[in-house]
Design an enzyme around this catalytic site. Structure first.
Site, PDB file in Angstrom:
ATOM      1  N   ASP A 138      46.029  38.505  36.786  1.00 39.48           N
ATOM      2  CA  ASP A 138      45.583  37.113  36.799  1.00 39.48           C
ATOM      3  C   ASP A 138      44.320  36.954  37.645  1.00 39.48           C
ATOM      4  O   ASP A 138      44.261  36.144  38.560  1.00 39.48           O
ATOM      5  CB  ASP A 138      46.716  36.213  37.316  1.00 39.48           C
ATOM      6  CG  ASP A 138      46.498  34.747  36.921  1.00 39.48           C
ATOM      7  OD1 ASP A 138      45.596  34.491  36.090  1.00 39.48           O
ATOM      8  OD2 ASP A 138      47.197  33.875  37.449  1.00 39.48           O
ATOM      9  N   GLY A 140      49.492  28.394  40.149  1.00 37.09           N
ATOM     10  CA  GLY A 140      50.467  28.593  39.101  1.00 37.09           C
ATOM     11  C   GLY A 140      51.848  28.888  39.655  1.00 37.09           C
ATOM     12  O   GLY A 140      52.853  28.436  39.126  1.00 37.09           O
TER      13      GLY A 140
END
Ligand SMILES: *[C@@H]1O[C@H](CO)[C@@H](O)[C@H](O)[C@H]1NC(C)=O
Ligand SMILES: *[C@@H]1O[C@H](CO)[C@@H](O)[C@H](O)[C@H]1NC(C)=O
Ligand SMILES: *[C@@H]1O[C@H](CO)[C@@H](O)[C@H](O)[C@H]1NC(C)=O
Ligand SMILES: *[C@@H]1O[C@H](CO)[C@@H](O)[C@H](O)[C@H]1NC(C)=O
Ligand SMILES: *[C@@H]1O[C@H](CO)[C@@H](O)[C@H](O)[C@H]1NC(C)=O
Ligand SMILES: *[C@@H]1O[C@H](CO)[C@@H](O)[C@H](O)[C@H]1NC(C)=O
Ligand SMILES: *[C@@H]1O[C@H](CO)[C@@H](O)[C@H](O)[C@H]1NC(C)=O
Ligand SMILES: *[C@@H]1O[C@H](CO)[C@@H](O)[C@H](O)[C@H]1NC(C)=O
Ligand SMILES: *[C@@H]1O[C@H](CO)[C@@H](O)[C@H](O)[C@H]1NC(C)=O
Ligand SMILES: *[C@@H]1O[C@H](CO)[C@@H](O)[C@H](O)[C@H]1NC(C)=O
Ligand SMILES: *[C@@H]1O[C@H](CO)[C@@H](O)[C@H](O)[C@H]1NC(C)=O
Ligand SMILES: *[C@@H]1O[C@H](CO)[C@@H](O)[C@H](O)[C@H]1NC(C)=O
Length: 843
Positions: free
Chosen positions: A656, A542
């Site tokens: 995350d 990401g």
């Protein structure tokens, strides 16, 4: 559907029973004699306890079991001393009267001879529970399980305190299934055995009960009974070895008997000890205790108790004890302590830890460093001996001995002993130096030399010519000039560095200050070279792409390239530095960083087995992990997260957690990666912080409403855990439609009691261990509680995985928060790519 009301009924009933028995106990007076207890009994360490006795030395006991009356007798119960802020569950000797009551003699205090929890004292309100299932469990006031006998499956029928002071759980056939004698702390009682694998470890001090690990221990080995000091490796300061064959294969043990501490060999007739250490015959209660200073003392009393023997004394007396004069100390006569010095020229390489208390030992003025061995010298001392009885080399000459120490960086001294011929002696090379003894050669009939390795302070080579000790002025002058020169050099070097840095920074179009200490800063050129111009891409996360690289020293790295972060400022560096200062075996190490134009680079250690997602989904059937391996990975991740949440100076929420962020090294150790990045990005992109972040599917429900705490990581961990147990993704369209969502499946299986059906079907090994896997699904369910307050902390997760704590029993099995569920369905189905970028900002 049917199960729930039934469940509630059961637990309510249980609670009532339990409360009832507790109050009943509190009301009854202590019986005459209460040496045993039945199952389902609970004792609470509070003032309303049935009985408490305070002593004049500040100690207090709340006896749970007491055997016998009239005289010193064994009891077990809660014990505290001093301020009584913490308690032991202990076995102790106390004075009793003819009525079976513990009395309070003015100078006879309870003597603790065993405790369950000396490393974890409990507080007021702690509970000792002899459960219906046959475990003896000590629970602290906050509910945490401090100690547990782990005897659930052993048909335990009750608890018994024996005449010998052995606390035992016995089964329906009255045979012992667990006993305190098998878990000695620092004491041995008459009748007690110390076997191979067991050891006595003293407490830190007489007022701090914590086990003093790594210093002293008393153990039985293949060769006999040994007292050791240190751990690197342990050095024996006392031994009683089995006689005769040294090829003895029988198991040895020692037993404390009336009149002796006897060493037996199992393979030989047990009534005949092989070796005996004499102990004064007992005329009253006795026990022996390994003391914080390494002595093994025998106590006896009516009470009061007094010392009747000191068992490990060698013929050199107190100086024979490894800590008589502390570390690096020299002991002579009757414990006169000093520090070793080089006599000509007279130079101090050691200083007393405390001038007023020389027995506390000596510390090195300049510590030994392995990368400057050229600056090491020996202090030679004559007639200095060492307590350790085992030589590393025999029949060598003195030079060989010294050279062996020079060649081994860990060697702290060369200790050489010989009879008449110095070309053939015993050489011992300790890695840790304790007290050495000054000896009289006429007494020991040995010649002994000690060569103690010390480090010369590094100084500029040109000015360090040593002077004789007379020309003090010369020394002062030289060293003053030397230090002035040195300072000038340092200042010049700093100026050069700052200039160079300025210039570098301008080239990079950014002004970045120096980051003191680690992590390393890499130049763009270094990174280009290391990654062969960002040639081998490992993946695209990401935050940006990750490339494989190799540093000049040959070590492999992974370089993460963060793009489009905009202006990089001091806070970026501060964060990098704080992330880089976090070290834990289950966290990927940040080795350094770099910056070039608008790009930022983070340099990580390389993990050769990639990320966890490669290993747990069975799109590809090659990588199927066995249950043991999965368990290990789960525990690793839990430990890494627990560290971030609870043990770092600053709490770090990962935000995350997903399989892609869990990396596996060549030995299948798992490490959490990308921790702290969210923080790092936040500083620069504050607007992102106000919106959600993380990865859909792993997001906790509270993202939709309330405060974000570290429990969002616990939730994500729960999802990862469940995926690993089931071998599938949380959202999987290759499944029948009603099973797309793993949490729907979980909820159904809970309702129907069919959790086994969820166990990874592609792994035979997982199927064989399905009952354990199902147990762990309960842990996952706990982590996945919709209400974040009901989820465990990561350290509790670690405890459950280590088996010292149980999963909360009243769980909510409604895993699908309709709000979150609906939105995630949408997202998972068709919006994932868009959402990822919206949610995660620059990832
Ligand atoms: C334990 O149970 C037995 C039989 O049920 C009973 O006789 C005994 O008194 C109980 N002991 C205690 C300490 O409660
Ligand atoms: C001991 O017990 C009595 C009553 O049973 C109570 O008043 C007292 O506070 C207790 N002492 C301690 C130290 O708990
Ligand atoms: C209890 O603590 C006091 C000091 O706090 C100490 O003097 C005493 O020896 C201790 N008693 C026992 C039995 O350890
Ligand atoms: C004691 O253990 C039982 C289970 O055997 C449990 O239900 C009960 O809550 C425990 N009591 C306390 C006070 O922890
Ligand atoms: C019970 O099991 C736990 C976890 O395996 C262990 O840490 C603990 O020492 C055991 N307790 C005893 C008394 O052996
Ligand atoms: C409990 O201990 C006593 C005294 O040592 C012993 O006589 C008795 O047999 C023990 N009871 C059980 C059930 O082990
Ligand atoms: C108790 O003894 C009986 C008969 O010897 C035996 O069948 C049973 O397995 C024993 N139970 C336990 C828990 O050892
Ligand atoms: C006891 O010693 C341990 C280990 O040295 C230490 O961590 C602990 O703080 C000490 N406890 C007290 C009450 O001083
Ligand atoms: C040593 O072992 C050998 C073979 O096991 C045996 O024959 C001999 O008697 C033993 N010697 C001693 C002193 O125990
Ligand atoms: C220990 O042995 C002595 C004699 O050797 C005897 O007088 C004494 O009573 C014994 N003590 C115990 C506790 O059995
Ligand atoms: C020895 O090496 C370490 C790390 O490699 C370094 O930090 C230290 O400064 C070095 N010491 C000397 C005296 O060169
Ligand atoms: C260490 O220092 C002493 C005194 O300063 C000097 O005599 C000796 O030569 C030095 N040794 C080494 C190896 O530098």
């Amino acid at each position: 559907m049917m199960r729930e009301p039934w469940n509630c009924y059961c637990s309510a009933l249980f609670l009532i029973l339990n409360c009832h028995s507790t109050t009943a106990q509190q009301r009854t007076e202590p019986p005459f004699d209460y040496p045993s207890a039945n199952l389902s009994t609970t004792w609470v360490n509070t003032q309303s306890f049935r009985n408490n006795i305070s002593f004049t030395d500040g100690s207090m006991v709340r006896p749970i079991l007491l055997r016998g009356s009239f005289g010193p007798k064994f009891a077990c119960g809660f014990y505290c001393n001093g301020t009584c802020t913490s308690y032991l569950f202990a076995v102790f000797i106390a004075q009793t009267n003819s009525g079976g009551q513990i009395t309070q003699p003015s100078s006879g205090f309870p003597q603790v001879v065993w405790s369950a929890n000396r490393d974890h004292p409990v507080s007021y309100g702690a509970v000792l529970n002899l459960t219906a299932t046959g475990e003896l469990v000590l629970q602290d006031a906050d509910g945490s399980i401090v100690w547990n006998t782990n005897t659930t499956r052993k048909s335990v029928a009750g608890l018994n305190l024996t005449d010998d002071g052995n606390l035992a759980l016995f089964d329906v056939n009255s045979s012992v299934v667990w006993q305190s004698f098998d878990y000695p702390t620092d004491c041995l009682l008459p009748g007690q055995t110390l076997s191979q694998g067991q050891q006595l470890i003293p407490s830190v001090s007489t007022t701090n009960w914590t086990a003093q690990k790594g210093l002293f221990s008393l153990q039985v080995t293949d060769n006999g009974l040994y007292a050791y000091v240190g751990s690197n490796p342990p050095q024996a300061y006392f031994s009683k070895t089995v006689s005769g064959n040294d090829t003895n294969t029988g198991r040895q043990y020692v037993r404390f008997l009336n009149g002796s501490l006897s060493l037996f060999i199992f393979s030989v007739e047990p009534s005949d000890p092989d070796e005996v250490i004499t102990v004064p015959p007992a005329s009253s209660a006795q026990y022996m205790k390994l003391m914080p200073n390494g002595h093994l003392l025998v106590f006896e009393g009516e009470p009061p108790f007094s010392v009747v023997a000191d068992l490990l004394n060698g013929f050199l007396g107190e100086c024979n004890y490894p800590m008589a004069c502390g570390r690096n100390g020299l002991c002579s006569g009757n414990q006169q302590c000093s520090c070793p010095v080089l006599s000509s020229p007279r130079i101090d390489y050691f200083r007393a830890v405390n001038d007023r208390q020389p027995e506390l030992g000596c510390s090195e003025i300049t510590p030994l460093t392995c990368n400057a061995t050229q600056d090491q010298v020996f202090i030679a001392l004559e007639n200095v001996m060492h307590f350790n009885i085992i030589a590393d080399m025999v029949s060598v000459d003195i030079e060989t001995c010294k050279q062996a120490c020079v060649n081994n960086c860990s060697c702290k001294a060369a200790l050489f002993q010989y009879g008449s011929d110095s070309s053939s002696g015993d050489c011992y090379l300790p890695f840790e130096l304790f007290t050495m003894m000054n000896v009289d050669p006429d007494v020991v009939h040995r010649n002994a030399s000690a060569f103690i390795k010390v480090q010369n302070a590094t100084s500029p080579p040109s000015t360090s010519t040593p002077q004789s000790s007379q020309s003090n002025l010369g020394v002062i002058l030289t060293s003053t000039i030397g230090s002035v020169l040195f300072l000038l050099g340092v200042v010049g070097f700093l100026i050069y560095k700052i200039r160079k840095r300025r210039w570098d920074d301008q080239r990079e179009e950014e002004s970045i200050g120096e980051v003191p200490g680690m992590p390393n800063r890499f130049s763009y050129e270094e990174l280009v070279t290391a990654t062969e111009n960002f040639n081998k891409k490992l993946g695209e996360g990401g935050f940006g792409a990750v490339f494989e690289g190799t540093l000049e020293d040959g070590s492999k790295i992974a370089v993460k390239c963060l793009e489009g972060l905009g202006q990089v400022n001091k806070s970026f560096l501060a964060e990098v530095q704080s992330i880089g200062s976090i070290h834990h075996v289950n966290l990927v190490t940040l080795r350094g960083f770099g910056a070039w134009k608008s790009k930022r680079f983070l340099v990580y250690e390389f993990m050769s087995n990639g990320s966890l997602d490669r290993w747990i989904y069975h799109g590809d059937r090659e990588h199927v992990l066995e249950w043991e391996c999965r368990k290990k990975i789960i525990l690793d991740v839990a430990k890494g997260l627990a560290y971030l949440h609870e043990d770092c100076r600053q709490k770090i929420i990962h935000l995350d957690i997903k399989p892609q962020n869990i990396l596996i090294d060549s030995d299948f150790n798992a490490k959490v990666s990308d921790f702290g990045l969210s923080k790092l990005i936040d500083r620069n992109q504050t607007q992102v912080m106000t919106t959600m972040r993380g990865t859909p599917g792993y997001l906790a429900p509270e993202w939709l409403s309330s405060v974000i705490t570290e429990k969002v990581d616990v939730y994500s961990f729960g999802i990862v855990l469940l995926e690993m147990l089931c071998g599938r993704k949380k959202f999987d369209e290759s499944q029948p439609e009603e099973s797309w969502h793993l949490l729907d499946v979980l909820q159904n299986c809970w309702e129907q009691g069919t959790l086994q059906d969820m166990v990874d079907k592609y792994s035979e090994d997982m199927q064989t261990h399905s009952s354990e896997v199902v147990e762990m699904m309960e842990l996952a369910s706990w982590c996945l509680q919709g209400d974040f307050k009901k989820r465990p902390s990561m350290s509790m997760v670690v405890k459950v995985l280590e088996g010292v704590m149980k999963v909360e029993s009243s769980l909510d099995y409604n895993f699908t928060d309709p709000r979150l569920h609906n939105t995630t369905v949408e997202r998972d189905k068709d919006m994932t790519p868009l959402l990822a970028s919206v949610l995660s900002g620059p990832r």
